[in-house]
Design a protein around this motif. Structure first.
Motif, PDB file in Angstrom:
ATOM      1  N   GLY A  22      20.323 -20.138  11.470  1.00 30.61           N
ATOM      2  CA  GLY A  22      19.151 -20.946  11.807  1.00 30.61           C
ATOM      3  C   GLY A  22      18.133 -20.276  12.679  1.00 30.61           C
ATOM      4  O   GLY A  22      17.090 -20.860  12.990  1.00 30.61           O
ATOM      5  N   VAL A  23      18.397 -19.010  13.091  1.00 32.20           N
ATOM      6  CA  VAL A  23      17.489 -18.336  14.017  1.00 32.20           C
ATOM      7  C   VAL A  23      17.253 -16.904  13.554  1.00 32.20           C
ATOM      8  O   VAL A  23      18.200 -16.177  13.250  1.00 32.20           O
ATOM      9  CB  VAL A  23      18.067 -18.308  15.443  1.00 32.20           C
ATOM     10  CG1 VAL A  23      17.116 -17.565  16.387  1.00 32.20           C
ATOM     11  CG2 VAL A  23      18.328 -19.711  15.946  1.00 32.20           C
ATOM     12  N   ASN A  24      15.978 -16.510  13.512  1.00 28.74           N
ATOM     13  CA  ASN A  24      15.608 -15.128  13.209  1.00 28.74           C
ATOM     14  C   ASN A  24      14.515 -14.687  14.162  1.00 28.74           C
ATOM     15  O   ASN A  24      13.541 -15.411  14.383  1.00 28.74           O
ATOM     16  CB  ASN A  24      15.074 -14.993  11.775  1.00 28.74           C
ATOM     17  CG  ASN A  24      16.142 -15.183  10.741  1.00 28.74           C
ATOM     18  OD1 ASN A  24      17.161 -14.485  10.749  1.00 28.74           O
ATOM     19  ND2 ASN A  24      15.947 -16.136   9.856  1.00 28.74           N
ATOM     20  N   TYR A  25      14.687 -13.505  14.702  1.00 33.00           N
ATOM     21  CA  TYR A  25      13.647 -12.877  15.518  1.00 33.00           C
ATOM     22  C   TYR A  25      13.291 -11.534  14.896  1.00 33.00           C
ATOM     23  O   TYR A  25      14.183 -10.796  14.456  1.00 33.00           O
ATOM     24  CB  TYR A  25      14.128 -12.645  16.955  1.00 33.00           C
ATOM     25  CG  TYR A  25      14.529 -13.884  17.713  1.00 33.00           C
ATOM     26  CD1 TYR A  25      15.804 -14.007  18.262  1.00 33.00           C
ATOM     27  CD2 TYR A  25      13.636 -14.928  17.905  1.00 33.00           C
ATOM     28  CE1 TYR A  25      16.182 -15.130  18.969  1.00 33.00           C
ATOM     29  CE2 TYR A  25      14.003 -16.061  18.615  1.00 33.00           C
ATOM     30  CZ  TYR A  25      15.273 -16.157  19.148  1.00 33.00           C
ATOM     31  OH  TYR A  25      15.638 -17.276  19.841  1.00 33.00           O
ATOM     32  N   TRP A  26      12.001 -11.235  14.907  1.00 37.80           N
ATOM     33  CA  TRP A  26      11.509  -9.974  14.326  1.00 37.80           C
ATOM     34  C   TRP A  26      10.740  -9.167  15.359  1.00 37.80           C
ATOM     35  O   TRP A  26      10.033  -9.723  16.205  1.00 37.80           O
ATOM     36  CB  TRP A  26      10.559 -10.258  13.160  1.00 37.80           C
ATOM     37  CG  TRP A  26      11.198 -10.807  11.937  1.00 37.80           C
ATOM     38  CD1 TRP A  26      11.378 -12.128  11.633  1.00 37.80           C
ATOM     39  CD2 TRP A  26      11.731 -10.064  10.838  1.00 37.80           C
ATOM     40  NE1 TRP A  26      11.992 -12.241  10.407  1.00 37.80           N
ATOM     41  CE2 TRP A  26      12.219 -10.991   9.902  1.00 37.80           C
ATOM     42  CE3 TRP A  26      11.844  -8.701  10.551  1.00 37.80           C
ATOM     43  CZ2 TRP A  26      12.817 -10.613   8.703  1.00 37.80           C
ATOM     44  CZ3 TRP A  26      12.427  -8.322   9.360  1.00 37.80           C
ATOM     45  CH2 TRP A  26      12.905  -9.269   8.451  1.00 37.80           C
ATOM     46  N   GLY A  27      10.837  -7.857  15.233  1.00 39.94           N
ATOM     47  CA  GLY A  27       9.978  -6.971  15.995  1.00 39.94           C
ATOM     48  C   GLY A  27       8.664  -6.743  15.255  1.00 39.94           C
ATOM     49  O   GLY A  27       8.463  -7.259  14.147  1.00 39.94           O
ATOM     50  N   ASN A  28       7.795  -5.938  15.860  1.00 41.65           N
ATOM     51  CA  ASN A  28       6.484  -5.676  15.264  1.00 41.65           C
ATOM     52  C   ASN A  28       6.467  -4.448  14.370  1.00 41.65           C
ATOM     53  O   ASN A  28       5.451  -4.199  13.703  1.00 41.65           O
ATOM     54  CB  ASN A  28       5.436  -5.517  16.367  1.00 41.65           C
ATOM     55  CG  ASN A  28       5.137  -6.849  17.038  1.00 41.65           C
ATOM     56  OD1 ASN A  28       5.153  -7.895  16.395  1.00 41.65           O
ATOM     57  ND2 ASN A  28       4.875  -6.807  18.323  1.00 41.65           N
ATOM     58  N   GLY A  29       7.536  -3.698  14.370  1.00 42.28           N
ATOM     59  CA  GLY A  29       7.654  -2.590  13.443  1.00 42.28           C
ATOM     60  C   GLY A  29       7.249  -1.251  14.009  1.00 42.28           C
ATOM     61  O   GLY A  29       6.491  -1.158  14.977  1.00 42.28           O
ATOM     62  N   THR A  30       7.766  -0.195  13.363  1.00 42.67           N
ATOM     63  CA  THR A  30       7.396   1.182  13.691  1.00 42.67           C
ATOM     64  C   THR A  30       7.211   1.934  12.374  1.00 42.67           C
ATOM     65  O   THR A  30       7.998   1.773  11.444  1.00 42.67           O
ATOM     66  CB  THR A  30       8.463   1.843  14.591  1.00 42.67           C
ATOM     67  OG1 THR A  30       8.016   3.145  14.983  1.00 42.67           O
ATOM     68  CG2 THR A  30       9.813   1.956  13.909  1.00 42.67           C
ATOM     69  N   LEU A  31       6.174   2.734  12.297  1.00 41.34           N
ATOM     70  CA  LEU A  31       5.798   3.393  11.054  1.00 41.34           C
ATOM     71  C   LEU A  31       6.544   4.713  10.895  1.00 41.34           C
ATOM     72  O   LEU A  31       6.523   5.561  11.786  1.00 41.34           O
ATOM     73  CB  LEU A  31       4.293   3.640  11.014  1.00 41.34           C
ATOM     74  CG  LEU A  31       3.760   4.408   9.807  1.00 41.34           C
ATOM     75  CD1 LEU A  31       4.009   3.634   8.516  1.00 41.34           C
ATOM     76  CD2 LEU A  31       2.266   4.692   9.992  1.00 41.34           C
ATOM     77  N   VAL A  32       7.147   4.869   9.727  1.00 44.92           N
ATOM     78  CA  VAL A  32       7.794   6.124   9.340  1.00 44.92           C
ATOM     79  C   VAL A  32       7.051   6.683   8.134  1.00 44.92           C
ATOM     80  O   VAL A  32       6.894   5.988   7.129  1.00 44.92           O
ATOM     81  CB  VAL A  32       9.273   5.903   8.998  1.00 44.92           C
ATOM     82  CG1 VAL A  32       9.890   7.182   8.411  1.00 44.92           C
ATOM     83  CG2 VAL A  32      10.051   5.455  10.230  1.00 44.92           C
ATOM     84  N   THR A  33       6.600   7.909   8.257  1.00 44.29           N
ATOM     85  CA  THR A  33       5.906   8.572   7.159  1.00 44.29           C
ATOM     86  C   THR A  33       6.641   9.857   6.825  1.00 44.29           C
ATOM     87  O   THR A  33       6.846  10.710   7.694  1.00 44.29           O
ATOM     88  CB  THR A  33       4.444   8.887   7.527  1.00 44.29           C
ATOM     89  OG1 THR A  33       3.776   7.687   7.920  1.00 44.29           O
ATOM     90  CG2 THR A  33       3.717   9.501   6.333  1.00 44.29           C
ATOM     91  N   VAL A  34       7.047   9.983   5.563  1.00 40.83           N
ATOM     92  CA  VAL A  34       7.777  11.161   5.109  1.00 40.83           C
ATOM     93  C   VAL A  34       6.887  11.921   4.137  1.00 40.83           C
ATOM     94  O   VAL A  34       6.509  11.388   3.089  1.00 40.83           O
ATOM     95  CB  VAL A  34       9.103  10.783   4.445  1.00 40.83           C
ATOM     96  CG1 VAL A  34       9.889  12.044   4.076  1.00 40.83           C
ATOM     97  CG2 VAL A  34       9.924   9.881   5.345  1.00 40.83           C
ATOM     98  N   SER A  35       6.554  13.150   4.497  1.00 42.35           N
ATOM     99  CA  SER A  35       5.690  13.958   3.649  1.00 42.35           C
ATOM    100  C   SER A  35       6.520  14.822   2.700  1.00 42.35           C
ATOM    101  O   SER A  35       7.624  15.254   3.044  1.00 42.35           O
ATOM    102  CB  SER A  35       4.790  14.841   4.503  1.00 42.35           C
ATOM    103  OG  SER A  35       5.570  15.744   5.257  1.00 42.35           O
ATOM    104  N   SER A  36       5.953  15.068   1.539  1.00 42.62           N
ATOM    105  CA  SER A  36       6.682  15.865   0.529  1.00 42.62           C
ATOM    106  C   SER A  36       6.389  17.343   0.668  1.00 42.62           C
ATOM    107  O   SER A  36       5.530  17.759   1.414  1.00 42.62           O
ATOM    108  CB  SER A  36       6.303  15.386  -0.864  1.00 42.62           C
ATOM    109  OG  SER A  36       4.907  15.471  -1.042  1.00 42.62           O
TER     110      SER A  36
END
Length: 116
Positions: free
Chosen positions: A102-116
């Motif tokens: 019945g409860v969910n908490y979320w963060g704001n996120g962090t960006l991961v960029t993988v270059s080829s």
């Protein structure tokens, strides 16, 4: 006020590694299952990994199985995601989630960029 703060994202070359961290505050960390999700540009948010409480059971999306490892440190109220052998398709914003019935908490996120 409940907070989940992710860190550790950045730019990395394919084949490299990153470790994400999510620090939790203002709730009983040990009572919650902790998981990581990600959302790539133009796509829906998807499940990456979960570690349950109190058993510490882990489960992973097929796409990251064998490359990513989730862990938690209850003394530091922190959940980690160790990401190895990164691929360009791992590029996304990574979110931390704390959940129980019945409860969910979320963060704001962090960006991961993988270059080829």
């Amino acid at each position: 006020q409940v907070q989940l703060v992710e860190s550790g994202g950045g730019l990395v070359q394919a084949g490299g590694s990153l470790r994400l961290a999510c620090v939790a505050s203002e709730f009983t960390f040990s009572s919650y299952h902790m998981s990581w999700y990600r959302q790539a540009p133009g796509k829906e948010r998807e499940f990456v990994a979960i570690i349950t409480s109190p058993t510490g059971f882990t489960n992973y999306a097929d796409s990251v199985q064998g490359r990513f490892t989730i862990s938690r440190d209850s003394a530091k109220n922190t959940v980690y995601l160790q990401m190895n052998s990164l691929k360009p398709e791992d590029t996304a914003v990574y979110y931390c989630k704390a959940s129980r019935i019945g409860v969910n908490y979320w963060g704001n996120g962090t960006l991961v960029t993988v270059s080829s």
